[in-house]
Design a protein around this motif. Structure first.
Motif, mmCIF file in Angstrom:
data_model
loop_
_atom_site.group_PDB
_atom_site.id
_atom_site.type_symbol
_atom_site.label_atom_id
_atom_site.label_comp_id
_atom_site.label_asym_id
_atom_site.label_seq_id
_atom_site.Cartn_x
_atom_site.Cartn_y
_atom_site.Cartn_z
ATOM 1 N N PRO A 165 3.976 -8.461 25.413
ATOM 2 C CA PRO A 165 4.601 -8.816 25.514
ATOM 3 C C PRO A 165 5.590 -10.005 25.418
ATOM 4 O O PRO A 165 6.905 -10.718 25.459
ATOM 5 C CB PRO A 165 3.932 -9.728 26.721
ATOM 6 N N ASP A 166 4.866 -10.906 23.881
ATOM 7 C CA ASP A 166 5.772 -11.636 23.575
ATOM 8 C C ASP A 166 5.588 -12.045 22.801
ATOM 9 O O ASP A 166 3.920 -11.125 21.681
ATOM 10 C CB ASP A 166 5.379 -13.737 24.059
ATOM 11 N N SER A 167 6.077 -12.983 21.260
ATOM 12 C CA SER A 167 5.991 -13.238 19.350
ATOM 13 C C SER A 167 4.639 -14.064 19.574
ATOM 14 O O SER A 167 3.830 -13.714 18.268
ATOM 15 C CB SER A 167 6.728 -13.901 19.485
ATOM 16 N N ARG A 168 3.776 -14.486 20.462
ATOM 17 C CA ARG A 168 2.484 -15.413 20.725
ATOM 18 C C ARG A 168 1.781 -14.256 20.235
ATOM 19 O O ARG A 168 1.268 -14.331 19.172
ATOM 20 C CB ARG A 168 2.562 -16.272 21.480
ATOM 21 N N LEU A 169 1.881 -13.384 21.260
ATOM 22 C CA LEU A 169 0.222 -12.893 21.092
ATOM 23 C C LEU A 169 0.698 -11.658 20.031
ATOM 24 O O LEU A 169 -0.360 -11.340 19.885
ATOM 25 C CB LEU A 169 0.144 -12.116 22.543
ATOM 26 N N GLY A 170 1.538 -11.493 20.125
ATOM 27 C CA GLY A 170 2.304 -10.497 18.426
ATOM 28 C C GLY A 170 1.572 -11.233 17.504
ATOM 29 O O GLY A 170 0.951 -10.855 16.290
ATOM 30 N N ARG A 171 1.310 -12.339 17.318
ATOM 31 C CA ARG A 171 1.400 -13.226 16.140
ATOM 32 C C ARG A 171 -0.474 -13.118 15.864
ATOM 33 O O ARG A 171 -1.167 -12.213 15.179
ATOM 34 C CB ARG A 171 1.374 -14.061 15.576
ATOM 35 N N VAL A 172 -0.843 -13.164 17.172
ATOM 36 C CA VAL A 172 -2.199 -12.960 17.429
ATOM 37 C C VAL A 172 -2.878 -12.151 16.703
ATOM 38 O O VAL A 172 -3.811 -11.893 15.991
ATOM 39 C CB VAL A 172 -3.025 -13.641 18.524
ATOM 40 N N LEU A 173 -1.860 -10.688 17.193
ATOM 41 C CA LEU A 173 -2.602 -9.434 17.047
ATOM 42 C C LEU A 173 -2.754 -9.202 15.219
ATOM 43 O O LEU A 173 -3.110 -8.341 14.675
ATOM 44 C CB LEU A 173 -1.950 -8.527 17.831
ATOM 45 N N GLU A 174 -1.265 -9.650 15.089
ATOM 46 C CA GLU A 174 -0.817 -9.141 13.756
ATOM 47 C C GLU A 174 -2.217 -9.731 12.755
ATOM 48 O O GLU A 174 -2.403 -9.183 11.965
ATOM 49 C CB GLU A 174 0.488 -9.640 13.327
ATOM 50 N N LYS A 175 -2.615 -11.690 13.599
ATOM 51 C CA LYS A 175 -3.343 -12.070 12.264
ATOM 52 C C LYS A 175 -5.236 -11.152 12.763
ATOM 53 O O LYS A 175 -5.829 -11.220 11.456
ATOM 54 C CB LYS A 175 -3.543 -13.258 12.770
ATOM 55 N N LYS A 176 -5.306 -10.422 14.093
ATOM 56 C CA LYS A 176 -6.720 -9.951 13.848
ATOM 57 C C LYS A 176 -6.637 -8.657 12.369
ATOM 58 O O LYS A 176 -7.564 -8.409 12.021
ATOM 59 C CB LYS A 176 -6.342 -9.794 15.257
ATOM 60 N N ILE A 177 -5.178 -7.763 12.602
ATOM 61 C CA ILE A 177 -5.652 -6.947 11.881
ATOM 62 C C ILE A 177 -5.570 -7.532 10.628
ATOM 63 O O ILE A 177 -6.507 -6.784 10.409
ATOM 64 C CB ILE A 177 -4.251 -5.905 11.780
ATOM 65 N N LYS A 178 -4.882 -8.242 10.093
ATOM 66 C CA LYS A 178 -4.477 -9.060 8.782
ATOM 67 C C LYS A 178 -6.696 -9.226 8.068
ATOM 68 O O LYS A 178 -7.341 -9.015 7.217
ATOM 69 C CB LYS A 178 -4.093 -10.008 8.580
ATOM 70 N N SER A 179 -7.235 -9.704 9.340
ATOM 71 C CA SER A 179 -8.203 -10.021 8.820
ATOM 72 C C SER A 179 -9.182 -9.661 8.863
ATOM 73 O O SER A 179 -10.544 -9.387 8.054
ATOM 74 C CB SER A 179 -8.829 -11.449 9.829
ATOM 75 N N ARG A 180 -9.099 -8.119 9.611
ATOM 76 C CA ARG A 180 -10.134 -7.135 10.042
ATOM 77 C C ARG A 180 -10.284 -6.465 8.881
ATOM 78 O O ARG A 180 -10.737 -5.874 8.105
ATOM 79 C CB ARG A 180 -10.495 -6.485 10.585
ATOM 80 N N GLY A 181 -8.799 -6.099 8.010
ATOM 81 C CA GLY A 181 -8.457 -5.638 7.341
ATOM 82 C C GLY A 181 -7.568 -4.202 7.987
ATOM 83 O O GLY A 181 -8.266 -3.356 8.654
ATOM 84 N N ALA A 182 -6.388 -3.928 7.807
ATOM 85 C CA ALA A 182 -5.567 -2.391 8.525
ATOM 86 C C ALA A 182 -6.857 -1.280 8.704
ATOM 87 O O ALA A 182 -6.579 -0.701 9.594
ATOM 88 C CB ALA A 182 -4.432 -1.949 7.840
ATOM 89 N N ARG A 183 -7.439 -0.948 7.228
ATOM 90 C CA ARG A 183 -7.324 0.334 7.046
ATOM 91 C C ARG A 183 -9.415 0.117 8.276
ATOM 92 O O ARG A 183 -9.275 1.321 8.658
ATOM 93 C CB ARG A 183 -8.213 0.443 5.635
ATOM 94 N N ARG A 184 -10.008 -0.739 7.799
ATOM 95 C CA ARG A 184 -10.570 -0.948 9.121
ATOM 96 C C ARG A 184 -9.930 -0.351 10.389
ATOM 97 O O ARG A 184 -10.779 0.005 10.825
ATOM 98 C CB ARG A 184 -11.567 -2.119 8.536
ATOM 99 N N PHE A 185 -10.024 -1.666 10.815
ATOM 100 C CA PHE A 185 -9.005 -1.910 11.807
ATOM 101 C C PHE A 185 -8.473 -0.275 12.662
ATOM 102 O O PHE A 185 -8.897 0.269 13.744
ATOM 103 C CB PHE A 185 -8.019 -2.342 12.527
#
Length: 84
Positions: A51-71
């Motif tokens: 819905p907004d860029s703030r939540l997008g950055r949170v999700l992007e960071k979550k994916i990167k910290s977990r690793g895209a492949r594992r996510f």
């Protein structure tokens, strides 16, 4: 949208966020962004509207910290994606 793209040449994933998913993928394929300019075979693997860029950055960071492949594996996405 938060998105994940994949390059078979590099066997690497790239996680990003953009208002224009299709336009941004085109930029990656044309080498118009620094990190992804190393390959031209980027394909869209996964994307999710936020819905907004703030939540997008949170999700992007979550994916990167977990690793895209594992996510992606955790979300039932074929890794690497089928060719073709």
């Amino acid at each position: 949208q938060v998105y994940v793209i994949y390059s078979a040449t590099l066997d690497r994933f790239y996680v990003g966020m953009s208002e224009s998913h299709g336009g941004r993928i085109s930029q990656h394929r044309k080498g118009q962004t620094y990190w992804t300019s190393r390959a031209s075979d980027w394909v869209s693997v996964w994307h999710h509207a936020v819905p907004d860029s703030r939540l997008g950055r949170v999700l992007e960071k979550k994916i990167k910290s977990r690793g895209a492949r594992r996510f992606l594996e955790g979300h039932g996405v074929a890794v690497p994606p089928p060719s073709g």
